[in-house]
Design a protein around this motif. Structure first.
Motif: not given
Length: 280
Positions: A54-81
């Motif tokens: 009845x549910x899905x739960x983020x696993x180790x792969x997803x957590x690592x990917x989310x950390x890189x995703x944060x950095x990519x999004x931060x770089x995107x915002x830095x580029x825009x700024x």
């Protein structure tokens, strides 16, 4: 190629732990978020979530990917700024100041000499932040109370601002030719809310006083005209704001009551900004 919205949604899932909570935070439906996460897994080629009945739960792969995703999004915002700041700098002059009067003086000079530019000014009592902003090219002009010790930066004196006590004729200090902070410490004063480094002086030298603070200069002017409470003015503000005809102005003799201000800018901009300095 992974689209940015998928990274934003992955970060939200990692932060909020469940798809339902993440969907609420993202203002989308849970089925839409589920489809996005399945698409993301397809792009990676392996599971980012543990799928339960009845549910899905983020696993180790997803957590690592989310950390890189944060950095990519931060770089995107830095580029825009950064790109936005570069474009704005072609049409805007950014000014950081540690005190209001020299800031207004520079605003007037900039309006006169650089009429095709817009001016963005910021007042703060943190001179360290002002100097850092100048060194990092976050502003082109900085007003500080001491020369900047950097060979790539020019610091030129603008003027010395002197603080005066402003009182009505009935005030006991009105008969004095000069006065010290010690003599008036403990009184209640009318005060403007934006003082820059003058606020540090007032707080230090008048630690036993009370202040009625007005954020709008127009409101303060009305109170000055009708109230018997003392206030402050300066030799520079006389050229900026209308003087109160009924009030007397008594010089404060403490060394802290006088501040010399400097205009700082990069040496490469010397030919551009030297015209801003007062004529000597």
């Amino acid at each position: 190629m992974i689209e940015m919205y998928l990274l934003e949604q992955l970060v939200a899932v990692a932060k909020h732990k469940t798809l339902l909570a993440a969907a609420d935070a993202l203002h989308i439906t849970q089925p839409a978020l589920t489809r996005s996460m399945k698409k993301l897994e397809q792009l990676f080629g392996f599971a980012l979530f543990d799928h339960h009945a009845n549910r899905i739960e983020i696993n180790e792969n997803g957590l690592l990917a989310s950390e890189y995703a944060k950095r990519i999004l931060q770089l995107e915002q830095e580029m825009i700024d950064q790109v936005t700041h570069l474009e704005q700098s072609k049409h805007t002059i950014f000014l950081e100041s540690c005190a209001p009067a020299p800031m207004i003086y520079l605003q007037q000079r900039l309006a006169l000499l650089f009429s095709t530019y817009s001016v963005q000014s910021h007042l703060t009592n943190s001179e360290g932040k002002i100097i850092e902003a100048l060194k990092q090219n976050k502003c082109q002009l900085a007003i500080v109370s001491a020369p900047v010790k950097d060979p790539n930066i020019i610091s030129a004196k603008i003027f010395t601002e002197h603080l005066y006590l402003s009182v009505m004729p009935a005030h006991p200090a009105s008969q004095k030719e000069k006065i010290s902070f010690q003599k008036i410490d403990g009184e209640t004063f009318l005060l403007h809310g934006s003082l820059g480094i003058w606020k540090d002086v007032v707080n230090k030298k008048l630690s036993h006083s009370r202040f009625i603070v007005q954020d709008q200069m127009q409101d303060l002017s009305v109170l000055l005209a009708s109230s018997s409470l003392p206030a402050f003015t300066t030799n520079i503000s006389w050229n900026i704001y209308p003087r109160q005809e009924k009030r007397l102005e008594i010089p404060i003799v403490d060394p802290e009551a006088s501040i010399t201000f400097y205009l700082a800018y990069h040496r490469k901009d010397q030919d551009i900004f030297k015209t801003l300095l007062p004529e000597t």
